[in-house]
Design a protein around this motif. Structure first.
Motif, mmCIF file in Angstrom:
data_model
loop_
_atom_site.group_PDB
_atom_site.id
_atom_site.type_symbol
_atom_site.label_atom_id
_atom_site.label_comp_id
_atom_site.label_asym_id
_atom_site.label_seq_id
_atom_site.Cartn_x
_atom_site.Cartn_y
_atom_site.Cartn_z
ATOM 1 N N SER A 56 -42.140 15.239 12.007
ATOM 2 C CA SER A 56 -42.844 16.045 12.615
ATOM 3 C C SER A 56 -42.002 17.096 13.333
ATOM 4 N N SER A 57 -42.457 18.172 13.356
ATOM 5 C CA SER A 57 -41.480 19.437 14.152
ATOM 6 C C SER A 57 -41.393 19.033 15.687
ATOM 7 N N SER A 58 -42.267 18.376 16.169
ATOM 8 C CA SER A 58 -42.101 18.222 17.373
ATOM 9 C C SER A 58 -43.476 17.009 18.100
ATOM 10 N N ILE A 59 -42.990 16.103 18.752
ATOM 11 C CA ILE A 59 -43.772 14.885 19.016
ATOM 12 C C ILE A 59 -44.093 14.924 20.651
ATOM 13 N N THR A 60 -44.802 14.293 21.050
ATOM 14 C CA THR A 60 -44.976 13.923 22.557
ATOM 15 C C THR A 60 -45.255 12.339 22.479
ATOM 16 N N HIS A 61 -44.883 11.688 23.494
ATOM 17 C CA HIS A 61 -44.764 10.308 23.674
ATOM 18 C C HIS A 61 -45.661 9.701 24.854
ATOM 19 N N PHE A 69 -40.715 16.490 22.578
ATOM 20 C CA PHE A 69 -39.590 16.289 21.737
ATOM 21 C C PHE A 69 -39.574 16.942 20.546
ATOM 22 N N GLN A 70 -38.230 17.637 20.265
ATOM 23 C CA GLN A 70 -38.232 18.665 19.051
ATOM 24 C C GLN A 70 -37.327 17.689 17.953
ATOM 25 N N TYR A 95 -35.195 12.997 17.630
ATOM 26 C CA TYR A 95 -36.296 13.584 18.491
ATOM 27 C C TYR A 95 -35.622 13.869 20.029
ATOM 28 N N HIS A 96 -35.459 15.235 20.540
ATOM 29 C CA HIS A 96 -34.824 15.434 21.725
ATOM 30 C C HIS A 96 -35.631 16.410 22.636
ATOM 31 N N CYS A 97 -35.743 15.995 23.608
ATOM 32 C CA CYS A 97 -36.613 16.813 24.720
ATOM 33 C C CYS A 97 -35.423 17.560 25.737
ATOM 34 N N LYS A 98 -35.377 18.829 25.358
ATOM 35 C CA LYS A 98 -34.573 19.910 26.022
ATOM 36 C C LYS A 98 -34.580 19.852 27.399
ATOM 37 N N SER A 99 -35.779 19.842 28.077
ATOM 38 C CA SER A 99 -35.881 20.040 29.450
ATOM 39 C C SER A 99 -35.424 18.561 30.163
ATOM 40 N N CYS A 100 -35.607 17.464 29.643
ATOM 41 C CA CYS A 100 -35.276 16.113 30.397
ATOM 42 C C CYS A 100 -34.285 15.696 29.737
ATOM 43 N N GLY A 101 -33.538 16.094 28.589
ATOM 44 C CA GLY A 101 -32.476 15.497 27.938
ATOM 45 C C GLY A 101 -32.510 13.981 27.294
ATOM 46 N N PHE A 102 -34.002 13.742 27.240
ATOM 47 C CA PHE A 102 -34.099 12.261 26.657
ATOM 48 C C PHE A 102 -34.066 12.630 24.970
ATOM 49 N N CYS A 108 -37.664 4.785 16.391
ATOM 50 C CA CYS A 108 -38.011 4.144 17.710
ATOM 51 C C CYS A 108 -39.141 5.337 18.345
ATOM 52 N N ALA A 109 -39.158 6.714 18.061
ATOM 53 C CA ALA A 109 -40.011 7.477 18.350
ATOM 54 C C ALA A 109 -41.496 7.020 17.785
ATOM 55 N N LYS A 110 -41.358 6.437 16.808
ATOM 56 C CA LYS A 110 -42.758 6.260 16.132
ATOM 57 C C LYS A 110 -43.127 4.695 16.188
ATOM 58 N N LEU A 111 -42.268 3.783 17.178
ATOM 59 C CA LEU A 111 -42.661 2.309 17.213
ATOM 60 C C LEU A 111 -44.035 2.107 17.679
ATOM 61 N N PRO A 112 -44.805 1.374 17.065
ATOM 62 C CA PRO A 112 -46.390 1.180 17.376
ATOM 63 C C PRO A 112 -46.480 0.575 18.895
ATOM 64 N N MET A 113 -47.300 1.132 19.485
ATOM 65 C CA MET A 113 -47.575 0.974 20.843
ATOM 66 C C MET A 113 -48.190 -0.776 20.917
ATOM 67 N N MET A 114 -48.960 -1.130 19.634
ATOM 68 C CA MET A 114 -49.149 -2.779 19.648
ATOM 69 C C MET A 114 -48.839 -3.032 18.347
ATOM 70 N N LEU A 115 -48.319 -4.399 18.166
ATOM 71 C CA LEU A 115 -47.990 -4.887 17.061
ATOM 72 C C LEU A 115 -49.053 -6.446 17.078
ATOM 73 N N ASP A 116 -49.913 -6.349 15.754
ATOM 74 C CA ASP A 116 -50.719 -7.556 15.697
ATOM 75 C C ASP A 116 -50.691 -8.142 14.505
ATOM 76 N N ASP A 117 -50.354 -9.540 14.451
ATOM 77 C CA ASP A 117 -50.783 -10.183 13.185
ATOM 78 C C ASP A 117 -51.840 -10.934 12.981
ATOM 79 N N GLY A 118 -52.890 -10.548 13.923
ATOM 80 C CA GLY A 118 -54.032 -11.494 13.917
ATOM 81 C C GLY A 118 -54.039 -12.590 14.977
ATOM 82 N N ASP A 119 -52.886 -13.275 15.268
ATOM 83 C CA ASP A 119 -52.741 -14.448 16.429
ATOM 84 C C ASP A 119 -52.123 -13.807 17.488
ATOM 85 N N VAL A 120 -50.995 -13.157 17.330
ATOM 86 C CA VAL A 120 -50.291 -12.616 18.386
ATOM 87 C C VAL A 120 -50.239 -11.007 18.422
#
Length: 238
Positions: A56-61, A69-70, A95-102, A108-120
């Motif tokens: 993506s050309s830019s994302i938020t997190h 993030f650009q 992916y870089h945030c110019k204002s914050c320097g992150f 890593c930017a696309k890491l799922p907020m939840m991982l689920d295998d059905g049990d865990v």
């Protein structure tokens, strides 16, 4: 052009074809290890994670609500930079945030907020107050935490487990060195910090081991059950 082929600014001489692999590769975009889905030029041995091939050309997190993030093809400036998620160096696509320097690796930017295998179920947190199940320390990088809140795993620690086995994945490429394909073993890497019965401790470690499989899958750019199963199989052989 076929539907499973793309043109990419980082490799203009040939189109890249989509394929699926159970063997590790080094992404020529972000310079990190990958497995599973990728776009590849077989002629040039050029590979890209899905996240790097179709960025993506830019994302938020959700962890950085004030940041934008650009996508950049190389880290900005001349000073070394590191990923705020896994703490590993940034040497390629970012992916870089110019204002914050992150900075965030594409995977890593696309890491799922939840991982689920059905049990865990594992939820991603920017910071947790409890100790990591591997290193025993608090704080540090982003962490995945179980629903029961009985264990946590730093993204940085899982990344280190991965790189312990794949440290030289492409060092000496073309000089006859063998590509290391063994997924890191869990033996002697996970520590329990629970004063419970042996059975409960063992169960906790088993769950943590399963968690590592899924987190490694996500870090490699393909958090799917199939790849997690492949990783689990290879880990059991180690």
């Amino acid at each position: 052009m076929k539907y499973n082929e793309i043109s990419h600014f980082s490799h203009l001489q040939h189109t890249l074809k989509f394929e699926y692999t159970e063997f590790p590769f080094k992404c020529d975009g972000c310079k990190e290890v990958g497995i599973g889905s990728r776009y590849r030029c077989a002629t040039c041995d050029f590979d890209l994670h899905m996240h790097c091939a179709l960025p993506s050309s830019s994302i938020t997190h959700p962890f950085y609500t004030k940041c934008s993030f650009q996508f950049l093809s190389r880290p900005p400036g001349d000073t070394p930079r590191f990923c705020n998620a896994c703490e590993k160096d940034v040497t390629g696509f970012v992916y870089h945030c110019k204002s914050c320097g992150f900075d965030l690796h594409p995977c890593c930017a696309k890491l799922p907020m939840m991982l689920d295998d059905g049990d865990v179920k594992l939820y991603l947190y920017r910071k947790v107050s409890a100790a990591c199940h591997k290193c025993g320390r608090k704080g540090r990088s982003w962490s995945y935490r179980s629903t029961c809140k009985k264990y946590n795993l730093h993204v940085a620690c899982v990344r280190e487990m991965l790189m312990e086995s794949w440290h030289d994945i492409y060092v000496g490429r073309g000089k006859g060195r063998r590509l290391e394909t063994r997924i890191p073993s869990l033996k002697n890497t996970l520590h329990t910090h629970h004063k419970k019965s042996k059975g409960k401790v063992q169960k906790c470690c088993e769950i943590a081991g399963l968690a590592v499989q899924f987190i490694i899958s996500a870090l490699l750019g393909d958090p799917t059950t199939l790849i997690a199963g492949v990783i689990g199989s290879l880990m059991s052989r180690a």
